[in-house]
Design an enzyme around this catalytic site. Structure first.
Site, mmCIF file in Angstrom:
data_model
loop_
_atom_site.group_PDB
_atom_site.id
_atom_site.type_symbol
_atom_site.label_atom_id
_atom_site.label_comp_id
_atom_site.label_asym_id
_atom_site.label_seq_id
_atom_site.Cartn_x
_atom_site.Cartn_y
_atom_site.Cartn_z
ATOM 1 N N ASP A 114 0.849 -1.096 0.121
ATOM 2 C CA ASP A 114 0.136 0.074 -0.030
ATOM 3 C C ASP A 114 0.932 1.224 -0.067
ATOM 4 O O ASP A 114 1.818 1.424 -0.803
ATOM 5 C CB ASP A 114 -0.897 -0.135 1.118
ATOM 6 C CG ASP A 114 -1.928 1.176 1.356
ATOM 7 O OD1 ASP A 114 -1.884 1.924 1.902
ATOM 8 O OD2 ASP A 114 -2.938 0.638 0.748
ATOM 9 N N TYR A 165 -2.051 11.415 2.278
ATOM 10 C CA TYR A 165 -2.945 11.668 1.135
ATOM 11 C C TYR A 165 -2.728 13.258 0.868
ATOM 12 O O TYR A 165 -2.718 13.801 -0.303
ATOM 13 C CB TYR A 165 -4.039 11.382 1.652
ATOM 14 C CG TYR A 165 -4.329 9.754 1.439
ATOM 15 C CD1 TYR A 165 -4.223 9.141 2.618
ATOM 16 C CD2 TYR A 165 -4.430 9.168 0.379
ATOM 17 C CE1 TYR A 165 -4.308 7.689 2.965
ATOM 18 C CE2 TYR A 165 -4.760 7.801 0.417
ATOM 19 C CZ TYR A 165 -4.574 6.972 1.692
ATOM 20 O OH TYR A 165 -4.492 5.695 1.713
ATOM 21 N N HIS A 195 -7.277 -6.784 0.126
ATOM 22 C CA HIS A 195 -6.181 -6.014 0.085
ATOM 23 C C HIS A 195 -5.288 -5.831 1.324
ATOM 24 O O HIS A 195 -3.959 -6.004 0.965
ATOM 25 C CB HIS A 195 -6.707 -4.353 0.545
ATOM 26 C CG HIS A 195 -5.791 -3.145 0.502
ATOM 27 N ND1 HIS A 195 -4.949 -2.834 -0.639
ATOM 28 C CD2 HIS A 195 -5.285 -2.281 1.467
ATOM 29 C CE1 HIS A 195 -4.478 -1.818 -0.294
ATOM 30 N NE2 HIS A 195 -4.356 -1.621 1.036
#
Lengths: 315, 327
Positions: free
Chosen positions: B104, B233, B301
């Protein structure tokens, strides 16, 4: 001079004005502050004659290239990104690189992060210093030379522009280019109120040259160029990944012995006694030109061309 | 299982990172980089497995997470900062070249490490997230806009917004919503819905994780909060920089040996333009020529936890191959 071609290249989100001439292996010339492609007018012509394709852009923020508004768009990574994009658009894999002043700083960093795109480097006036992880770049200069040191005075957006605006641009240009003063340039505000008339122009810098620069900077202003200084601390933060990495490109370094940078305490020992070589292990030649100031490629164009050519023809 | 894992704090790039370590310090170093919203604990199976197969394993809590420092502003969370943190760790251990695996956001850090410091990477395994070269003609903010306002990345931009949304649930529930997700879309919430409210908690736990293990995460995030992780982010800086710091690597080929592992039901694998299709395509091969691709059936995931044995084996065999060690 008329044979020099002027084009605009789209790269890394900006339009970049590029002066070029000749055909053959590419030599990319990077100017400094407050300068333009024009700094390299002599070398562009000579290298075309020597069988090279000589290319000199106006860097981001200068001349006929775009000037993004925020100083945050002027980090080392932005400018190197512009140049990688330029090489890609020219279809050039590897270049011979020449840098002066800020162009030298950019060149060091292009060799650091994209050594695969550089065959060899001739750099002038500003030697490579590794980042100090404990002190930001501008803070270090302030501690060393005080808040009137030009780099510190250049920090606050609009401040130095106001000072420059008090002086006739031609007088300013003359002062920048022809000074042989070796003291660290400290410029308190008072300096601009009583700026003495510069001495008569030296032979290597004509009235025509003064007008060329004065016109461009009157049009464009100095903010684009000043933004490089304003982005120094941000560049310091963003270049942390390369701490400790050597620059692994063959290098020749040239400076004038009247360049103020050469007179910063410790510099001579750093250059001549192994400091620079520790970080640039393929530093092959160091040249100190006697009686020559900061703008050496204009002061001694033939000698500089010979020095550059003498180095690049080895590769 | 994690009783012999040593944890210590290491100073790197101006901050302190909490690092989990296992294995003989004389063995080759494997660096494991976790994702969002996780901790080194996500690698617990690989830490044990790799350390018992001849590797010195180092797994940090990344900047902003758990017991590591969390600088306050998102400007301190660019890939430059994150890669420099990693380089500092390698320098601390005196490792010239490391084996690296990232999942990730940890994969994004790993890919960036391959761009910025290829000299420090022997081989890189990426879980879930491929290398996405910056497209100078497509700003990230425009790309994300095409997914609509419900895209989780968009919702994570505004400081405080996601934190407030998460805070409506207890930390254990938040962790279950993330860790146990089986969604394969690109996580877009319906209008007027926060993604955390849209993610569902299954009625029973799957067999690959226990309540106690999820509580380990919950305890950490209860203490440290989610702002640090969300800053990754926010540092994409969609208003100003748009990842411009990656411009020098336009068109760069990553020639370091790499391996990409993902579950076929991972986020972004739904539909014709999914991640796995991208990774197996010609374009990707041209920029990452030295690549192996492994797709794990029925994997989602958090793959290194869900399919821990398979992922451990795939990582081990890849690194061993680079050392010319065969089973």
């Amino acid at each position: 001079m008329e044979k020099i071609e002027h084009t605009t290249v789209s790269t890394n989100g900006i339009n970049m004005h590029v002066a070029s001439i000749g055909s053959g292996p590419v030599v990319l010339f990077l100017h400094g502050f407050p300068d333009l492609w024009y700094s390299w007018r002599h070398q562009l012509l000579s290298f075309a004659d020597l069988g090279y394709r000589a290319i000199a852009p106006d860097l981001r923020g200068y001349g006929d290239s775009d000037s993004p508004p925020s100083h945050e768009s002027y980090t080392l990574l932005h400018i190197v990104g512009d140049l990688v994009g330029l090489l890609d658009s020219l279809g050039v894999d590897q270049v011979f690189l020449v840098g002066h002043d800020w162009g030298a700083i950019i060149a060091w960093w292009m060799c650091m992060i994209r050594p695969d795109r550089v065959k060899a480097l001739v750099n002038m006036s500003v030697e490579f210093h590794p980042r100090n992880p404990s002190v930001k770049t501008v803070d270090a200069f302030k501690a060393l030379f005080g808040e009137d040191y030009y780099i510190c005075r250049f920090q606050e957006p609009g401040d130095i522009e106001e000072d420059f605006a008090q002086v006739d641009t031609k007088k300013l240009v003359n002062g920048f280019f022809t000074s042989h003063n070796t003291r660290p340039p400290c410029i308190p505000k008072s300096v601009f109120r009583y700026l003495p008339d510069p001495p008569a122009l030296p032979g290597w810098f004509t009235e025509q040259d003064v007008c060329f620069y004065a016109d461009k900077f009157s049009q464009k202003g100095f903010t684009g160029g000043l933004n490089y200084y304003r982005a120094m601390n941000l560049s310091w933060e963003l270049t942390a990944p390369w701490d400790g990495l050597q620059i692994k490109v063959p290098v020749k370094y040239i400076t004038g012995d009247l360049d103020p940078t050469y007179h910063i305490p410790g510099t001579k020992e750093y250059i001549h006694e192994g400091g620079l070589k520790k970080h640039v292990p393929f530093l092959q030649e160091v040249v100190v030109m006697e009686g020559v100031g900061h703008f050496l490629q204009q002061e001694k164009p033939k000698e500089i061309t010979d020095h550059i050519y003498g180095f690049f023809k080895k590769f | 299982m994690t009783s012999e894992v040593r944890e210590k704090k290491i100073k790197t790039n101006g901050i302190w990172l909490n690092v989990a370590e296992k294995g003989d310090e004389g063995e080759p170093l494997v660096l494991l980089l976790h994702g969002f919203p996780e901790t080194w604990f996500s690698w617990r199976h690989q830490i044990d497995f790799l350390s018992s197969h001849g590797y010195h394993v180092v797994a940090p809590d990344l900047r902003g997470y758990a017991d590591s420092d969390s600088p306050p502003t998102h400007e301190s969370y660019t890939v430059s900062h994150l890669v420099a943190d990693v380089i500092g760790l390698l320098d601390h251990y005196g490792t010239a070249q490391a084996f690296v695996a990232g999942h990730d956001w940890g994969a994004i850090i790993g890919w960036s490490l391959c761009l910025f410091r290829p000299d420090r990477v022997k081989g890189f395994v990426s879980l879930s997230v491929p290398y996405s070269p910056r497209d100078p003609n497509l700003k990230p903010s425009d790309l994300f806009k095409s997914f609509g306002d419900g895209l989780y990345i968009t919702q994570f931009q505004e400081p405080g917004r996601a934190e407030a949304a998460f805070a409506k649930h207890d930390c254990l529930t938040v962790m279950k919503k993330f860790l146990l997700t089986t969604r394969s879309d690109f996580w877009v919430a319906p209008p007027n819905t926060e993604i955390i409210d849209d993610l569902e908690v299954p009625s029973t736990l799957p067999d690959w994780i226990t309540e106690e293990e999820i509580q380990v995460y919950a305890d950490k995030f209860q203490k440290s909060g989610f702002t640090g992780p969300l800053n990754y982010y926010r540092a994409m800086d969609l208003k100003l920089q748009e990842l411009e710091i990656l411009a020098p690597w336009q068109g760069y080929k990553i020639v370091i040996p790499t391996k990409f592992i993902a579950g076929d039901k991972d986020i972004g694998n739904e539909g014709a333009n999914g991640t796995i299709k991208y990774v197996k395509g010609e374009m990707f091969k041209s920029i990452v020529p030295n690549l192996e691709v492994v797709v794990i059936e029925d994997g989602h995931h958090f793959i290194q936890q869900e399919k821990s044995e398979r992922v451990s084996q795939e990582i081990l065999s890849f690194f061993n191959k680079l050392r010319n060690i065969t089973e």
